[in-house]
Scaffold this active site. Structure first.
Site, PDB file in Angstrom:
ATOM      1  N   ASP A  48       0.818  -1.225   0.000  1.00  0.00           N
ATOM      2  CA  ASP A  48       0.000   0.000   0.000  1.00  0.00           C
ATOM      3  C   ASP A  48       0.847   1.269   0.000  1.00  0.00           C
ATOM      4  OD1 ASP A  48      -2.307  -1.638   0.241  1.00  0.00           O
ATOM      5  OD2 ASP A  48      -1.905  -1.813   2.377  1.00  0.00           O
ATOM      6  N   GLY A 104      -4.380  -4.789  -4.289  1.00  0.00           N
ATOM      7  CA  GLY A 104      -5.352  -3.862  -4.853  1.00  0.00           C
ATOM      8  C   GLY A 104      -4.621  -2.603  -5.264  1.00  0.00           C
ATOM      9  N   HIS A 105      -4.771  -2.214  -6.516  1.00  0.00           N
ATOM     10  CA  HIS A 105      -4.139  -0.983  -6.975  1.00  0.00           C
ATOM     11  C   HIS A 105      -5.221   0.025  -7.311  1.00  0.00           C
ATOM     12  CE1 HIS A 105      -0.165  -3.028  -8.379  1.00  0.00           C
ATOM     13  NE2 HIS A 105      -0.275  -2.927  -7.082  1.00  0.00           N
ATOM     14  N   GLN A 163       2.059  -6.115  -3.038  1.00  0.00           N
ATOM     15  CA  GLN A 163       2.440  -6.123  -1.610  1.00  0.00           C
ATOM     16  C   GLN A 163       3.747  -5.343  -1.396  1.00  0.00           C
ATOM     17  OE1 GLN A 163       1.491  -9.612  -2.837  1.00  0.00           O
ATOM     18  NE2 GLN A 163      -0.555  -8.847  -2.501  1.00  0.00           N
TER      19      GLN A 163
HETATM   20  P1  IMP Z   1      -2.458 -12.802   2.521  1.00  0.00           P
HETATM   21  O1  IMP Z   1      -1.586 -12.275   1.431  1.00  0.00           O
HETATM   22  O2  IMP Z   1      -3.923 -12.618   2.245  1.00  0.00           O
HETATM   23  O3  IMP Z   1      -2.101 -14.206   2.905  1.00  0.00           O
HETATM   24  O4  IMP Z   1      -2.192 -11.899   3.826  1.00  0.00           O
HETATM   25  C1  IMP Z   1      -0.945 -11.947   4.525  1.00  0.00           C
HETATM   26  C2  IMP Z   1      -0.555 -10.552   5.012  1.00  0.00           C
HETATM   27  O5  IMP Z   1      -0.266  -9.723   3.891  1.00  0.00           O
HETATM   28  C3  IMP Z   1      -1.657  -9.818   5.779  1.00  0.00           C
HETATM   29  O6  IMP Z   1      -1.046  -9.003   6.771  1.00  0.00           O
HETATM   30  C4  IMP Z   1      -2.300  -8.944   4.714  1.00  0.00           C
HETATM   31  O7  IMP Z   1      -2.954  -7.809   5.258  1.00  0.00           O
HETATM   32  C5  IMP Z   1      -1.059  -8.548   3.927  1.00  0.00           C
HETATM   33  N1  IMP Z   1      -1.363  -8.180   2.539  1.00  0.00           N
HETATM   34  C6  IMP Z   1      -1.667  -8.997   1.523  1.00  0.00           C
HETATM   35  N2  IMP Z   1      -1.829  -8.303   0.384  1.00  0.00           N
HETATM   36  C7  IMP Z   1      -1.607  -7.011   0.688  1.00  0.00           C
HETATM   37  C8  IMP Z   1      -1.574  -5.807  -0.091  1.00  0.00           C
HETATM   38  O8  IMP Z   1      -1.772  -5.791  -1.313  1.00  0.00           O
HETATM   39  N3  IMP Z   1      -1.295  -4.667   0.606  1.00  0.00           N
HETATM   40  C9  IMP Z   1      -1.018  -4.677   1.921  1.00  0.00           C
HETATM   41  N4  IMP Z   1      -1.020  -5.756   2.678  1.00  0.00           N
HETATM   42  C10 IMP Z   1      -1.304  -6.924   2.066  1.00  0.00           C
END
Ligand code: IMP
Length: 427
Positions: A13, A40-41, A223
């Site tokens: 983010d 998410g972008h 991420q």
């Molecule tokens: P997962 O990717 O859904 O398994 O989540 C694992 C961790 O990564 C959690 O803390 C999520 O909030 C974080 N996370 C996953 N995708 C994003 C992203 O696009 N932006 C920020 N945090 C993310």
């Protein structure tokens, strides 16, 4: 040859969507290589907001080829929804390519994500519940299903039957929750395969051909570095490789082909989900930054945790990514603060640490060492070159460069494409 990797330098983010959108204008091809629809972008074009989860934001430019490469885990229902949404908005998806080797996110992955989080209770990871971790688990366990499997019905049937049998046993015996029926899932996924057939390609071949032809190729990381399964704050991480090296594996491109690695750094820090965050602001100052920056997750709508800029986090990112430049985003969010803080390192058991700790028990106990800088207390959204920024904002950026040893190549001062200050040629 120009192959640029853009990574998140913090916990995701960082505003990568905006930076990638800006760079996409000059790119011939944009590649997603890891993660899934946990990402998410948000991109704003002429006041219109586009939210994308799987398709590279380069799709908003009419001539850019967009690739979802082998390292991405694909929920086909989400992808087809996104294709339909873009078409509805008048955006062509004819230049979208999807790797046959990309693994599928299946309905049982999302259910496993939920039961795992439930089981962890107070120690949950705070995942997006999109089934991303379980999909990568199946890939590593060599029982995952791939997008290309959908075009081979007998092969797909045999593999799905086998994996579903095992998952259903797990749901019934370990978790006491309902399982899934084969026939419905089989038919539905074959239909997804037919709908996706026009997009399927050997994407490693296509990407390498583009690089070889001298095209400008942009690898868009999802991420952030501190969510990397190896280099992040394990176990509070995602299950893929957001670091720059992940682009090579996730796209089938050799490391010798990468020419630049840009780290996107938000002018403060945010994190969504659980896990350590040394410079977190939990009081009114944090609430103020959250509201001013609209810090709510694009994918889940969760409020993001926010805090001061942390240079130990950024030095770690600079090292593991081999960052050649920094793109600073959301500097305007800090416009009305009297003073700003930057962590220069940490104190841990009486000693000063300059490097970001590798182990969670240490990270959970560190105390940030702060430096205070004056705020600029004026609106900077109209700045179009570095010299337009107030002296205090320039000093903040200069200190960021000093503390990381990486030059700043771009500064973003607002949501729109026009609110951008490029400091050098980026491709
Ligand atoms: P997962 O990717 O859904 O398994 O989540 C694992 C961790 O990564 C959690 O803390 C999520 O909030 C974080 N996370 C996953 N995708 C994003 C992203 O696009 N932006 C920020 N945090 C993310």
């Amino acid at each position: 040859m120009s192959a640029v990797v853009v990574v998140g330098a913090q916990w995701g983010d960082e505003g990568k969507g905006k930076v990638i959108d800006f760079l996409s204008e000059q790119a011939d091809m944009v590649v997603r290589h890891q993660g899934g629809n946990n990402a998410g972008h948000t991109v704003v074009v002429d006041d219109k907001v586009f939210k994308l989860h799987l398709i590279p934001s380069g799709i908003l430019y009419p001539d850019t080829v967009c690739v979802i490469a082998n390292g991405v885990v694909v929920d086909p229902a989400t992808l087809l929804d996104e294709i339909a949404y873009l078409r509805h908005e008048g955006v062509s998806t004819d230049r979208l390519l999807l790797s046959s080797q990309a693994h599928l996110v299946m309905p049982y992955h999302a259910r496993l994500d939920a039961v795992n989080e439930d089981r962890l209770g107070a120690h949950k990871l705070g995942t997006t519940l999109r089934g991303i971790g379980p999909a990568y688990m199946d890939k590593a366990a060599r029982v995952g299903l791939r997008v290309g499997d959908l075009l081979h019905p007998d092969y797909f049937a045999a593999r799905l039957r086998s994996v579903l049998e095992e998952k259903n046993r797990l749901f019934a015996r370990a978790y006491d929750v309902p399982g899934f029926e084969f026939d419905e899932m089989y038919e539905r996924y074959l239909a997804y395969g037919e709908a996706l057939r026009p997009f399927l390609a050997n994407t490693s071949v296509e990407i390498n051909r583009a690089i070889g032809a001298g095209d400008r190729v942009l690898f868009e990381g999802a991420q952030g570095t501190h969510l990397d399964i190896d280099h992040g704050t394990f176990p509070f991480v995602t299950s893929s490789h957001p670091v720059a090296g992940g682009a090579c594996i996730g796209a089938g491109v050799g490391p010798t082909k990468i020419t630049q690695v840009y780290g996107v750094v938000k002018a403060y820090t945010s994190r969504v989900g659980d896990g350590p965050f040394p410079t977190e602001l939990t009081g009114p100052q944090g609430d103020h930054i959250r509201e001013r920056g609209s810090e709510y997750g694009t994918t889940t709508g969760r409020p993001r945790r926010v805090g001061w800029l942390d240079s130990a986090v950024l030095r770690h990112s600079a090292r593991v990514n081999g960052m050649t430049g920094i793109a600073v985003t959301r500097l305007d969010v800090l416009d009305d603060l009297d003073e700003l803080r930057i962590a220069t390192g940490y104190r841990y058991q009486g000693a000063v640490l300059e490097d970001f700790p590798e182990m969670l028990p240490v990270l959970e106990q560190v105390e940030p060492l702060y430096e205070t800088l004056p705020g600029w207390r004026q609106s900077i959204g109209q700045a179009r070159k570095l010299g337009d920024l107030p002296k205090a904002a320039q000093a903040y950026l200069a200190r960021l460069e000093d503390l990381t040893g990486v030059p700043i190549v771009l500064v973003s001062v607002g949501r729109d494409r026009s609110n951008t200050i490029p400091l050098t040629e980026l491709f």
